[in-house]
Design a protein around this motif. Structure first.
Motif, PDB file in Angstrom:
ATOM      1  N   PHE A   1       0.821  -1.200   0.000  1.00 44.65           N
ATOM      2  CA  PHE A   1       0.000   0.000   0.000  1.00 44.65           C
ATOM      3  C   PHE A   1       0.859   1.257   0.000  1.00 44.65           C
ATOM      4  CE2 PHE A   1      -2.913   3.132   1.709  1.00 44.65           C
ATOM      5  CZ  PHE A   1      -4.042   2.866   0.962  1.00 44.65           C
ATOM      6  N   PHE A   2       1.903   1.249   0.876  1.00 47.44           N
ATOM      7  CA  PHE A   2       2.775   2.428   0.939  1.00 47.44           C
ATOM      8  C   PHE A   2       3.515   2.654  -0.367  1.00 47.44           C
ATOM      9  CE2 PHE A   2       2.786   2.083   5.706  1.00 47.44           C
ATOM     10  CZ  PHE A   2       2.110   3.268   5.870  1.00 47.44           C
ATOM     11  N   SER A   3       4.058   1.568  -0.934  1.00 54.72           N
ATOM     12  CA  SER A   3       4.803   1.726  -2.198  1.00 54.72           C
ATOM     13  C   SER A   3       3.887   2.339  -3.251  1.00 54.72           C
ATOM     14  CB  SER A   3       5.303   0.381  -2.724  1.00 54.72           C
ATOM     15  OG  SER A   3       5.869  -0.332  -1.695  1.00 54.72           O
TER      16      SER A   3
ATOM     17  N   ILE B   1      -2.240   4.750  10.093  1.00 47.90           N
ATOM     18  CA  ILE B   1      -3.562   4.156   9.825  1.00 47.90           C
ATOM     19  C   ILE B   1      -3.449   2.799   9.116  1.00 47.90           C
ATOM     20  CG2 ILE B   1      -5.751   4.476   8.571  1.00 47.90           C
ATOM     21  CD1 ILE B   1      -5.252   7.525   8.980  1.00 47.90           C
ATOM     22  N   VAL B   2      -2.568   2.727   8.085  1.00 40.05           N
ATOM     23  CA  VAL B   2      -2.525   1.507   7.255  1.00 40.05           C
ATOM     24  C   VAL B   2      -2.183   0.243   8.053  1.00 40.05           C
ATOM     25  CG1 VAL B   2      -1.302   0.391   5.339  1.00 40.05           C
ATOM     26  CG2 VAL B   2      -2.195   2.688   5.081  1.00 40.05           C
ATOM     27  N   PRO B   3      -1.103   0.244   8.874  1.00 38.78           N
ATOM     28  CA  PRO B   3      -0.829  -0.998   9.617  1.00 38.78           C
ATOM     29  C   PRO B   3      -1.954  -1.364  10.582  1.00 38.78           C
ATOM     30  CG  PRO B   3       1.065   0.445   9.660  1.00 38.78           C
ATOM     31  CD  PRO B   3      -0.050   1.239   9.095  1.00 38.78           C
ATOM     32  N   THR B   4      -2.572  -0.329  11.223  1.00 41.23           N
ATOM     33  CA  THR B   4      -3.666  -0.628  12.165  1.00 41.23           C
ATOM     34  C   THR B   4      -4.827  -1.266  11.420  1.00 41.23           C
ATOM     35  OG1 THR B   4      -3.019   1.461  13.161  1.00 41.23           O
ATOM     36  CG2 THR B   4      -4.979   0.403  14.064  1.00 41.23           C
TER      37      THR B   4
ATOM     38  N   GLY C   1      -4.692  -2.677   8.515  1.00 41.08           N
ATOM     39  CA  GLY C   1      -4.227  -3.962   7.967  1.00 41.08           C
ATOM     40  C   GLY C   1      -4.330  -5.064   9.013  1.00 41.08           C
ATOM     41  N   TRP C   2      -3.921  -4.758  10.237  1.00 44.10           N
ATOM     42  CA  TRP C   2      -3.950  -5.739  11.335  1.00 44.10           C
ATOM     43  C   TRP C   2      -5.386  -6.184  11.595  1.00 44.10           C
ATOM     44  CZ3 TRP C   2      -0.726  -8.748  13.821  1.00 44.10           C
ATOM     45  CH2 TRP C   2      -1.066  -9.271  15.067  1.00 44.10           C
ATOM     46  N   PHE C   3      -6.294  -5.196  11.581  1.00 46.41           N
ATOM     47  CA  PHE C   3      -7.704  -5.489  11.837  1.00 46.41           C
ATOM     48  C   PHE C   3      -8.299  -6.330  10.695  1.00 46.41           C
ATOM     49  CE2 PHE C   3     -12.091  -4.049  10.963  1.00 46.41           C
ATOM     50  CZ  PHE C   3     -12.701  -4.555  12.098  1.00 46.41           C
ATOM     51  N   LEU C   4      -8.006  -5.900   9.450  1.00 47.04           N
ATOM     52  CA  LEU C   4      -8.593  -6.616   8.303  1.00 47.04           C
ATOM     53  C   LEU C   4      -8.029  -8.029   8.147  1.00 47.04           C
ATOM     54  CD1 LEU C   4      -8.892  -3.812   5.618  1.00 47.04           C
ATOM     55  CD2 LEU C   4     -10.706  -4.888   6.933  1.00 47.04           C
ATOM     56  N   THR C   5      -6.711  -8.178   8.344  1.00 44.37           N
ATOM     57  CA  THR C   5      -6.146  -9.541   8.217  1.00 44.37           C
ATOM     58  C   THR C   5      -6.705 -10.433   9.331  1.00 44.37           C
ATOM     59  OG1 THR C   5      -4.219  -8.752   9.404  1.00 44.37           O
ATOM     60  CG2 THR C   5      -3.942  -9.048   7.046  1.00 44.37           C
ATOM     61  N   GLY C   6      -6.948  -9.822  10.494  1.00 44.01           N
ATOM     62  CA  GLY C   6      -7.567 -10.580  11.593  1.00 44.01           C
ATOM     63  C   GLY C   6      -8.901 -11.141  11.163  1.00 44.01           C
TER      64      GLY C   6
END
Ligand code: ADP
Length: 335
Positions: A17-19, A90-93, A95-100
């Motif tokens: 996402f960042f790239s 925001i993205v890692p948070t 991401g962590w929630f969605l992958t969960g």
């Protein structure tokens, strides 16, 4: 394992996402800065001159445009930095929630598989250790022929139990992976139940149970595979017999509603507590009351449920603890 997979996925998603976002921002910035300079001044000049009462566009105006362009570019740079900085959080948070959420069903099924394998191994160990124990005792010294006969008979019983367990496990594994083909045909439900009752005659008589069979007034057919339906109703009838004290009653009723053939099997047995009714279709689930008193693996009802699912039907239970249990099966009459 689950946490590591979740972390790795979050990292991968964040990096992708960042790239992407940095690349888009960089392109936007380069595009914007490229369109400034002389070309930009010419465009502003043309617009300015098209205005009514526009005075001459001198070099002073061009300098102002140049300064304004540089200011806008600086502002864009700041916006991009703030946005990307915010996304860093925001993205890692997210991401962590969605992958969960994505991994939760996978984790659940993984845990179920683990539990299933451990339960199955445990159930297999019991008959095997009985077999080994009996044989070791028999081999300790010379014995008379009837003793050996007794050992062979009880060994055969344990082997039959093991074979039945393996059969059940195979059936469940095949149904799980949709590798259990169903050979559909129209089956007269009353006929099927009548011949099943004849097979259970001995068990029913031994417990002096009263059977009341209420067939439908007309022929009711279900669309399914006869051997599977026999297995399904055998499990339900066997439970009704097992969990009903001697002298009790069993009622079997066949009816139909809309496109479904309905079979209900009611017994005046020990019943099932409300909180257990949702769990009895789980694999290897047995109530404590049954564990100590009756033989079984806790697979009969999960097999019954798998068969009903393969037939696109429904199975439900209604029970009053200490009084009665009713299992109702709905099977489609047509394809
Ligand atoms: P098993 O009978 O081999 O234990 P099942 O999967 O057929 O396994 O049933 C799971 C559990 O549900 C049983 O151990 C028993 O506690 C409960 N149960 C099933 N049928 C009945 C019934 N008719 N009456 C009371 N309890 C029942």
């Amino acid at each position: 394992m689950y946490k590591r997979a979740r972390l790795t996925l979050t990292l991968i998603y964040s990096v992708i996402f960042f790239s992407l976002f940095w690349l888009i921002s960089l392109c936007l910035y380069l595009w914007f800065s490229g369109s400034l300079g002389q070309g930009y001044i010419t465009k502003v000049k043309q617009r300015h001159l098209s205005l009514p009462f526009a005075e001459e566009f001198g070099s002073q105006n061009a300098t102002i445009v140049r300064i304004a362009g540089n200011l806008a570019l600086e502002e864009l740079r700041e916006i991009i930095l703030v946005l990307n900085g915010g996304l860093l959080l925001i993205v890692p948070t997210l991401g962590w929630f969605l992958t969960g959420r994505t991994l939760a069903p996978i984790e659940k099924s993984y845990e179920q598989q683990k539990e299933f394998v451990s339960d199955a191994s445990h159930e297999m160990r019991t008959p095997l250790s009985i077999l080994r124990g009996e044989m070791e005792v028999a081999l300790k010294k010379e014995r008379a022929a009837p003793y050996y006969k007794g050992i062979i008979e009880s060994s055969k019983e344990e082997i039959d139990r093991l074979a039945q367990l393996i059969e059940s496990l195979l059936f469940l594994a095949r149904s799980d992976h949709a590798r259990q083909p169903v050979e559909f045909q129209e089956i007269d439900i009353t006929d099927l139940l009548n011949s099943l009752l004849a097979k259970f005659h001995f068990k029913i008589d031994r417990k002096k149970l009263k059977i009341e069979f209420v067939p439908a007034e007309r022929i009711i057919t279900a669309y399914g595979q006869a051997s599977m339906l026999v297995n399904l109703f055998s499990n339900l009838l066997d439970n009704a017999i097992k969990y009903t004290p001697s002298g009790g009653n069993i009622w079997i009723k066949v009816s139909s509603k809309k496109n479904f053939a309905i079979v209900s099997i009611k017994d005046s047995g020990i019943g099932i507590r409300n909180e257990d009714q949702g769990k009895i279709f789980d694999r290897f689930y047995r109530l404590d009351t049954s564990r100590s008193k009756t033989k079984g693996f806790g697979l009969g009802l999960s097999i019954a449920k798998s068969i009903v699912d393969l037939h696109r039907g429904k199975i439900s239970v209604a029970s009053k603890e200490g009084k009665s249990s009713t299992f109702t099966v709905y099977l489609p009459k047509q394809a």
